[in-house]
Scaffold this motif. Structure first.
Motif, short mmCIF file in Angstrom:
data_model
loop_
_atom_site.label_atom_id
_atom_site.label_comp_id
_atom_site.label_asym_id
_atom_site.label_seq_id
_atom_site.Cartn_x
_atom_site.Cartn_y
_atom_site.Cartn_z
N TYR A 125 28.88 46.26 -32.80
CA TYR A 125 28.54 45.00 -32.14
C TYR A 125 29.35 43.83 -32.71
O TYR A 125 29.86 43.00 -31.94
CB TYR A 125 27.05 44.72 -32.28
N ILE A 126 29.46 43.76 -34.04
CA ILE A 126 30.15 42.62 -34.65
C ILE A 126 31.62 42.55 -34.22
O ILE A 126 32.09 41.48 -33.81
CB ILE A 126 30.02 42.69 -36.19
N PRO A 127 32.41 43.65 -34.26
CA PRO A 127 33.80 43.56 -33.78
C PRO A 127 33.88 43.19 -32.30
O PRO A 127 34.75 42.40 -31.91
CB PRO A 127 34.35 44.96 -34.04
N VAL A 128 32.99 43.76 -31.47
CA VAL A 128 33.02 43.45 -30.05
C VAL A 128 32.71 41.98 -29.81
O VAL A 128 33.38 41.30 -29.02
CB VAL A 128 32.01 44.35 -29.29
N HIS A 129 31.71 41.46 -30.49
CA HIS A 129 31.30 40.07 -30.28
C HIS A 129 32.35 39.08 -30.79
O HIS A 129 32.51 38.00 -30.20
CB HIS A 129 29.97 39.83 -31.01
N LEU A 132 36.41 40.09 -28.90
CA LEU A 132 36.57 40.03 -27.45
C LEU A 132 36.06 38.71 -26.86
O LEU A 132 35.47 38.68 -25.78
CB LEU A 132 35.84 41.21 -26.80
N LYS A 133 36.30 37.64 -27.57
CA LYS A 133 35.84 36.33 -27.11
C LYS A 133 36.47 35.93 -25.79
O LYS A 133 35.84 35.31 -24.95
CB LYS A 133 36.16 35.27 -28.17
N GLY A 134 37.72 36.26 -25.59
CA GLY A 134 38.40 35.85 -24.36
C GLY A 134 38.25 36.81 -23.21
O GLY A 134 38.77 36.56 -22.12
N HIS A 135 37.57 37.92 -23.40
CA HIS A 135 37.37 38.92 -22.35
C HIS A 135 35.86 39.06 -22.10
O HIS A 135 35.21 40.01 -22.55
CB HIS A 135 37.98 40.26 -22.76
N ARG A 139 33.35 42.23 -22.78
CA ARG A 139 32.45 42.00 -23.92
C ARG A 139 30.98 42.13 -23.51
O ARG A 139 30.19 42.78 -24.20
CB ARG A 139 32.70 40.61 -24.52
N LYS A 140 30.63 41.54 -22.38
CA LYS A 140 29.25 41.63 -21.92
C LYS A 140 28.85 43.06 -21.60
O LYS A 140 27.74 43.50 -21.89
CB LYS A 140 29.05 40.74 -20.70
N GLU A 216 20.51 37.24 -27.49
CA GLU A 216 21.09 36.11 -26.77
C GLU A 216 22.28 36.57 -25.91
O GLU A 216 22.59 35.97 -24.88
CB GLU A 216 21.56 35.04 -27.77
N SER A 217 22.93 37.65 -26.34
CA SER A 217 24.11 38.13 -25.63
C SER A 217 23.80 38.76 -24.29
O SER A 217 24.69 38.89 -23.44
CB SER A 217 24.86 39.15 -26.51
N VAL A 218 22.56 39.19 -24.06
CA VAL A 218 22.21 39.77 -22.76
C VAL A 218 21.51 38.74 -21.87
O VAL A 218 20.96 39.10 -20.82
CB VAL A 218 21.32 41.01 -22.94
N GLY A 219 21.53 37.48 -22.28
CA GLY A 219 21.00 36.41 -21.43
C GLY A 219 19.52 36.16 -21.53
O GLY A 219 18.93 35.59 -20.61
N CYS A 220 18.88 36.58 -22.62
CA CYS A 220 17.44 36.36 -22.78
C CYS A 220 17.13 34.87 -22.91
O CYS A 220 17.94 34.09 -23.42
CB CYS A 220 16.92 37.12 -23.99
#
Length: 386
Positions: A125-129, A132-135, A139-140, A216-220
């Protein structure tokens, strides 16, 4: 040797004096109904008042007795303790063996499973988050899959046996999912199949940390029940989320609090005023191994998780029911009650006409005073008849 004899008459007189004194002290503690009425409205009784006359004064006593006998509100939030079965010398050794297996074998294994799950999750999760800030789309998508993965590890740490019925939910605009609420693990059980964006109370501690970072990353969307301003903010975010095309499916627990999976309390109408299709989800836990109800007033969520991890298994059924739309002329409250009836019928739950938020509040002084005044007027009417 001298034997003193007490006068029985004086002894009886002293006892009567003590009774009179104690009776007068009790009278001082009793509430005076005259305090609730004007002085000119108090009649003088012309006949001797008997006890049976007072007991027949009004429906007030009937209402109070009925509330004591049929307290369906309190029963909604009572956990059901397991019935003891280790009551004789034949069953007690088996019970001790079960305790050794659950705490000495299953619990350490489940802790290991959950630890491995967190290591895998965080290392991905940490490397993906971060990287991949610009993608955003990629990322989502990866973050959704990782959230589903860690929820699966949580379910495995309880030896969860979950049977899903119906088509798997998918992300569509103008759609919202609603479910009955027994515990915070409802979210975990549903999240391992579909990465929902959930509306949830903001919690302290490590749960709050997960809410403000990973979930927070899944829009909660989080709110504080005690903050009146949060309601307006949440209502606005709900509408924005429902209108979005790339957002995760929205999950709401409209009861607003955890109920013990025997009842359903009133659904809040907010989820039914969005003009969206409502997809009901019914969740029913089998209590043969453990009671999944989380009584947040008596135990923390950490203690609740430990209780699940030291049980034999968590068994439940999840039904994805037919989507519902508001009918012409139907109000949001009527729509909410209709959906609640569908969920209750499918999960075998009893509907009760209570607001779950009453769990966090006490009756107002105005309500108590109105009841007292009504009771006093009933007594005086009975006195006038006499």
């Amino acid at each position: 040797m001298v034997i003193s004899q007490r006068n029985p008459l004086s002894s009886r007189t002293s006892k009567m004096n003590k009774l009179t004194t104690s009776s007068s002290e009790l009278d001082l503690d009793r509430p005076n109904i005259e305090d609730y009425l004007p002085t000119d409205s108090i009649p003088q009784p012309h006949a001797k008042l008997r006890l049976r006359d007072l007991l027949d004064i009004s429906p007030t006593l009937t209402e109070a007795a009925g509330a004591i006998v049929d307290d369906s509100f309190t029963r909604c939030f009572k956990s059901n303790p397991p019935e003891p079965w280790n009551w004789n010398i034949y069953l007690f050794p088996l019970w001790c063996l079960g305790v050794v297996v659950r705490y000495g074998i299953l619990f350490p294994g489940r802790v290991l499973i959950l630890t491995i799950g967190w290591i895998i999750f965080l290392s991905c999760y940490i490397p993906v988050h971060v990287l991949l800030k610009g993608h955003d789309k990629l990322r989502k998508r990866l973050e959704r899959a990782l959230v589903e993965l860690i929820c699966s590890f949580f379910v495995a740490s309880w030896t969860g046996v979950v049977k899903y019925h119906g088509p798997r939910p998918c992300a569509r605009p103008k759609q919202v999912f609603v479910a009955n609420h027994t515990s915070m693990i409802d979210f975990i059980v549903l999240e391992q199949m579909t990465a929902f964006a959930v509306i949830m109370q903001k919690h302290p501690g490590w749960v709050g940390l997960l809410q403000s970072t990973i979930l927070e990353s899944v829009g909660c969307i989080w709110f504080n029940r005690s903050e009146a301003k949060d309601r307006e903010i949440v209502a606005r975010k709900l509408r924005e989320h429902v209108e979005g095309t790339d957002n995760n499916p929205l999950l709401i627990f409209p009861e607003g609090t955890c109920v013990n999976n025997n009842y359903t309390v009133m659904f809040k109408k907010g989820a039914f005023e969005l003009g969206a299709t409502v997809c009901p989800i019914a969740i029913k836990y089998n209590k043969i191994f453990v009671d999944a109800f989380w009584n947040s007033r008596k135990q923390s969520f950490t203690t609740h998780l430990l209780q699940l991890m030291t049980s034999w298994a968590v068994v439940c059924d999840v039904w994805y029911l037919e989507p519902q739309n508001m009918k012409p002329g139907e109000t949001a409250i009527e729509f909410a009650e209709r959906v609640r009836g569908i969920i209750s019928a499918r999960a075998g739950l009893k509907m009760v006409p209570w607001d779950g938020y009453l769990k966090y509040s006490r009756p107002s002084p105005k309500h108590r005073e109105s009841k007292q005044k009504s009771f006093a007027e009933s007594v005086l009417r009975r006195l006038e008849e006499k």
